[in-house]
Write an enzyme that holds these catalytic residues in place. Structure first.
Site: not given
Length: 504
Positions: A270-273
């Site tokens: 995920s881009k949020r990881d």
């Protein structure tokens, strides 16, 4: 080759290769995006071709100038250079989609003139109603109804004040291409309907602007993520129309890289990881050589028994056809280990220079360092180069050399043996006997060994642990005796003597 493959597909190779990196400036750059840039860059450099860097910034609600600047910053830091594009120019500019609306309007008119696109007035509600009436599942979407509108019907819609969208006439036959990574892929006839290329009101969609830009910029090889593979069918259909309209003479080759999975599970990273955050990885202390080496391994390998290689070796060996189609998993520990290998490959002066921003951010040195700070750094850097995996470890490992007062880690204090005070007292007595001119790492080690190992009968770990904490405040530090030589006789004695009560 299958007869269904468009014979106009490019055969470009060598210096005729043209690839592109075309991100949208939304949010922070992430490692998946960087791997896309890396593979395109490496293929261009391997073949002697060109890399074009353009920006797809037509989503006004999500795109930002800040994100654009971060993209440029990211590629600049990583030393992924490009031959044409934003910040550099070239013969096919402008290289930002937001500045190319006139170009898209011109290409649309050419497709209108060739009969490749047609006016479509159907609303979503009308499409659903027709599907229901015809016993067709509503999720199948558009039914190609407007292909057959008469001039009178079009005029009636316009009289109602409706503006048309423009849809591409999708070929009524299978569409086949040979993926550079995955082999032959066929999209059966009828698997997708005529699709909108320009909305009512004139807004060109990604399904139009992306292939049009590729066509006008002469892109020969489209190397991108597996998640974009379904859109290839529409691009093949549009390319056939663009060729017929005289916009481009060829269809590019396509290659779809494997997904990058998170450390656990089977979901795309995920881009949020945190692992996906490129600038967080830089903040931790990745150097560009180490990070790019690791990202190269997410789908490719230089040899079965080798993970560490230089960028020059990577470029020489890389071929997009060798990329593995299976998903790759991001492993933070392996990435850091490879980064450590690259840190050890740096020239000492280069390594020391790369530590400065991290030490400066911690308030330990000025940027640039003073002459005294630079002298300490030049002497200390070789002591930690073999021990570091990330440049961000530098303030913890070297901070004590740049502070007047020692900052003690709690875990270091808790690790001290009960006889720490006795050890420090004996150490001070042994080192006081050494004259200033003889205060070298070797003589310090000899004196302390005689006092603590021979004199007190201690094992080295027990003997030197309290000294390390007293000198650096940490359980882990650069080599103890070399550190004391750097601090000098007076400062070493002060540090060993001052905290005896606290450390006892």
């Amino acid at each position: 080759m299958s007869a269904a493959i468009d014979p106009r597909t490019t055969t470009a190779s060598g210096t005729d290769v043209r690839v592109r990196f075309c991100p949208s400036p939304t949010g922070l750059p992430h490692v998946g995006m960087v791997r896309t840039a890396l593979y395109n860059w490496a293929y261009a450099r391997h073949t002697g071709g060109k890399l074009i860097f353009r920006v797809e910034d037509t989503d006004a609600a999500r795109d930002s100038e800040e994100s654009y600047r971060q993209l440029v910053d990211a590629l600049t830091w990583l030393k992924i250079d490009w031959d044409e594009g934003v910040e550099k120019g070239g013969p096919h500019g402008p290289y930002r989609q937001s500045q190319r609306s006139d170009i898209y309007a011109d290409v649309l008119q050419r497709l209108i003139d060739s009969g490749a696109v047609y006016e479509s007035y159907s609303t979503a509600e009308e499409i659903d109603a027709r599907n229901t009436a015809n016993g067709r599942a509503t999720q199948l979407g558009y039914d190609n109804h407007d292909r057959h509108l008469t001039d009178e019907e079009k005029a009636a819609f316009r009289a109602e004040g409706r503006e048309p969208a423009w849809r591409l006439r999708v070929p009524d036959h299978d569409l086949t291409y040979v993926d550079l990574i995955r082999g032959e892929v066929t999209f059966p006839a009828g698997s997708f309907p005529d699709f909108v290329v320009v909305r009512a009101g004139g807004q060109a969609l990604y399904t139009f602007t992306n292939p049009v830009d590729d066509a006008l910029m002469g892109i020969t090889h489209v190397i991108r993520g597996e998640d974009l593979m379904p859109s290839t069918a529409r691009q093949l259909a549009l390319y056939a129309a663009l060729i017929d309209a005289g916009v481009t003479p060829f269809v590019p080759r396509f290659g779809h890289m494997p997904l990058v999975l998170g450390e656990t599970g089977n979901k795309k990273l995920s881009k949020r990881d945190p692992q996906a955050d490129l600038f967080l990885q830089r903040e931790k202390g990745f150097i560009h050589e180490g990070l790019l080496n690791y990202l190269a391994l997410l789908g490719w390998s230089i040899a079965a028994d080798r993970d560490v290689f230089s960028l020059d070796e990577f470029i020489a060996a890389f071929d997009i056809a060798d990329v593995n189609p299976n998903p790759a998993r991001f492993d933070q520990k392996k990435a850091e280990s490879i980064n450590g290998d690259h840190i050890r490959m740096l020239e000492p002066g280069d390594f020391a220079a790369r530590l400065v921003p991290y030490l400066a951010a911690a308030g330990l040195v000025s940027e640039p360092p003073t002459a005294q700070q630079q002298q300490i750094l030049d002497a200390a850097a070789p002591l930690v180069q073999e021990r570091m995996q990330l440049l961000g470890e530098a303030p913890g490992l070297l901070g004590f050399l740049f502070r007047d007062e020692v900052v003690y880690d709690e875990d270091a204090l808790k690790s001290l043996p009960a006889n720490a005070g006795e050890v420090l007292t004996a150490s001070v007595a042994a080192l006081e006997a050494l004259p200033e001119e003889s205060f070298t790492a070797a003589s310090v080690q000899d004196a302390l060994s005689a006092a603590l190992i021979d004199g007190l009968g201690l094992k080295p770990r027990v003997a030197y642990g309290p000294l390390r904490v007293a000198v650096s405040g940490r359980r882990v530090s650069p080599p103890l005796f070399e550190s004391m030589e750097l601090l000098g006789r007076a400062e070493s004695l002060r540090r060993l003597d001052a905290p005896r009560e606290r450390l006892a």
